[in-house]
Design a protein around this motif. Structure first.
Motif: not given
Length: 592
Positions: A59-63, A241-243, A308-315
């Motif tokens: 969510g915050s470092q690699a996506g 955005g993107g990979f 799951v979209p990476y922005y939904r994977l939060r700490p």
């Protein structure tokens, strides 16, 4: 007088422990097969990290590029695993990176390694406490944390309720630890739990291919706006955005933290005395378990970032929560069961690594003698378990989860670098006699007094290692470690290289020339002909590559992590120079 005192002091720092089999009253039964060791390694490696690491990193470092981070971390651990495997073949009656480095590099480096291992193991306990607390709280719908908040007086700050939860969870884990001390078939339990865990993770991987969406690797600002993230301000903390939303720096930073996922494979070397054929099964167990673990991590995180979209994977997010996102609520409990199996596979070895390292260091005189009873005395064991558990619970509260992960990764990278250096030294040393107490050069190796010449650096007169060739490799390896560190420091500011600034480019080219020259000198030296079931291939390149990659990842750690590690090492040096160096049981046995 001053020169002699300094010389004795230097000899003491690099005095090496004789490589002698330990004398035990009762030898442990050699009952572990290669399959048992592989299962043990996979069970420890594919553990907590596979369920909670993505939420902290993606969510915050690699996506979605977290899968690349895992490949980098897996390759780094494989290089270290090859070095561990050679030590497992060389020393079939021991099993500790602390001992390996004591034998090859000397007392001060052994203390740094052991002190590092203590920190890493305490941090690992903090991770387990955090994971158990999070898992139980999530599976009961956060009712546990709410209950703590409601039962404690509203006048008491909420943080005390949170830390109380950590202490309660520690007490539960302590009870589990005490209850499992007398289980005879721990290897069977580990095999069963690991098998269940692998089956659950296989289900996750298959689910990712069934419900995954490649669009989650091609997200744009429009997708964030549709998701209700209207205040992105040009995406901002969500990346680009993107990979690879956080760019190449995000991959490097994520790789450094993801290294935590693989550090636990070293548990295999603690089982050397229980292995049926340690010279063969230990190297195979390490390499195979790392290969399987890397594939499992890659498959799971690949599936997760597709579902799951990476922005939904939060700490704080866990792997089971992904199935709520795709509408598979029953699958949530299946994966949650695997989560608990993964946690359960670890509580039987809850405090064993810390007890082992402290006992060895105390027996060598580097720590206080009373600590030598930490693994054998019942009362000392209970007191130490409670003490370290309380420290871990406090660490869980005061440090962020990612901070604790970084401490573990930092310690692992440093120890693995020292091990790679040790393999490089051992591979070019002359034959040892009397268990490794002294290097004895056979008469046919050359004249009694060798002279160092420029021609001799690239065309040694002897085809077997001598005292001189061993000394040349030791000096060149030390210089290479320094040059590789400087190279990593320059590369850490790689934007200056891309901009075409001649200063950094000139420094990099100069460093590469020096590194190539010194590597060539080492390559020309005669290697040890001691027959071993396993040796690190492509010497001296692979150990040097391992050192380089490890240092590169260390450079990606935050300044706060370096500061915490520096404080811990400062405490350790006070103990060593105030007590350990004066009470060490090993006399000066400096390098030739």
């Amino acid at each position: 007088m001053l020169c002699q005192a300094l010389r004795r002091f230097g000899q003491k720092l690099v005095s090496r422990r004789p490589l002698e089999p330990p004398v035990a009253e009762t030898a442990p039964a050699r009952s572990l097969s290669t399959l048992d060791l592989v299962t043990l390694g996979v069970g420890r490696t594919v553990g907590i990290g596979v369920y909670i690491l993505a939420g902290e990193m993606a969510g915050s470092q690699a996506g979605p590029a977290i899968v690349i981070c895992l490949l980098v971390a897996g390759l780094t651990s494989m290089l270290a695993g090859l070095c561990y495997a050679e030590f497992g073949a060389r020393v079939p009656y021991s099993g500790s990176s602390y001992l390996y480095i004591y034998v090859t590099m000397g007392e001060i480096w052994a203390f740094i390694t052991g002190w590092n291992l203590i920190l890493s193991n305490v941090a690992s306990i903090a991770i387990r406490i955090w994971a158990w607390t999070l898992a139980l709280d999530n599976i009961f719908g956060n009712k546990i944390s709410q209950a703590f908040q409601e039962t404690i007086s509203p006048h008491v700050p909420g943080v005390f309720a949170e830390i109380l939860g950590f202490f309660v969870m520690f007490l539960v884990l302590l009870l589990l630890e005490l209850l499992t001390q007398n289980i005879k078939q721990l290897s069977l339990v580990t095999n069963v739990v690991t098998s269940v865990n692998i089956l659950v993770l296989s289900f996750v991987i298959m689910s990712g291919f069934m419900k995954g969406d490649l669009h989650n690797w091609k997200l744009t600002e429009e997708d964030y706006i549709k998701a209700g993230l209207n205040d992105t301000s040009g995406l901002g903390l969500l990346g680009s955005g993107g990979f690879v939303p956080f760019g190449f720096p995000g991959i490097l930073r994520g790789s450094a933290t993801c290294f935590y996922a693989f550090v636990s494979f070293s548990i295999i070397i603690t089982k050397v005395e229980e292995a049926q054929n340690p010279e063969r099964s230990i190297p195979m167990g390490i390499v195979i378990s790392l290969l399987i673990s890397s594939l499992v991590y890659f498959g799971v995180f690949l599936a997760l970032t597709l579902m799951v979209p990476y922005y939904r994977l939060r700490p704080g997010s866990t792997l089971p929560e992904a199935f709520f996102h795709i509408g598979w609520a029953p699958a949530y409990y299946v994966v949650a069961f695997g989560f608990f199996c993964s946690l359960s596979a670890r509580f039987s070895v809850f405090m064993f690594p810390i007890h082992r390292v402290i006992r060895m260091m105390a027996q060598d005189g580097l720590l206080f003698p009373v600590l030598a009873r930490i693994q054998t005395g019942i009362h000392a064991r209970i007191v130490s378990t409670v003490s370290f558990g309380i420290i871990a619970a406090i660490m869980t509260f005061f440090f962020g989860f990612t901070d604790v992960l970084d401490l573990i990764s930092f310690g692992g990278l440093l120890v693995f670098s020292l091990l790679a250096f040790s393999v490089l030294i051992l591979s070019y040393e002359p034959e040892m006699q009397n268990g490794g107490n002294e290097a004895q050069v056979q008469e046919e190796n050359g004249p009694a007094a060798e002279k160092l010449t420029l021609q001799g650096l690239f065309f040694p007169a002897s085809s077997t290692p001598t005292l001189l060739s061993g000394w040349v490799v030791y000096v060149c390896s030390s210089l290479l470690a320094l040059l590789l560190t400087l190279l990593c420091l320059v590369l850490a500011h790689w934007l200056g290289l891309l901009s075409g600034d001649p200063g950094p480019i000139t420094v990099v080219v100069l460093l590469l020339v020096l590194i190539t020259g010194l590597t060539g000198v080492i390559w020309r030296q005669p290697q040890s002909s001691t027959p071993l079931p396993f040796k690190v291939p492509a010497l001296p390149l692979l150990p040097l590559l391992s050192i380089f990659v490890n240092i590169c990842l260390l450079m990606q750690m935050t300044a706060a992590t370096w500061a915490r590690f520096g404080v811990w090492m400062l405490i350790g040096f006070v103990i060593y120079f105030g007590f350990g160096i004066h009470h060490s049981l090993k006399g000066p046995n400096s390098r030739p």
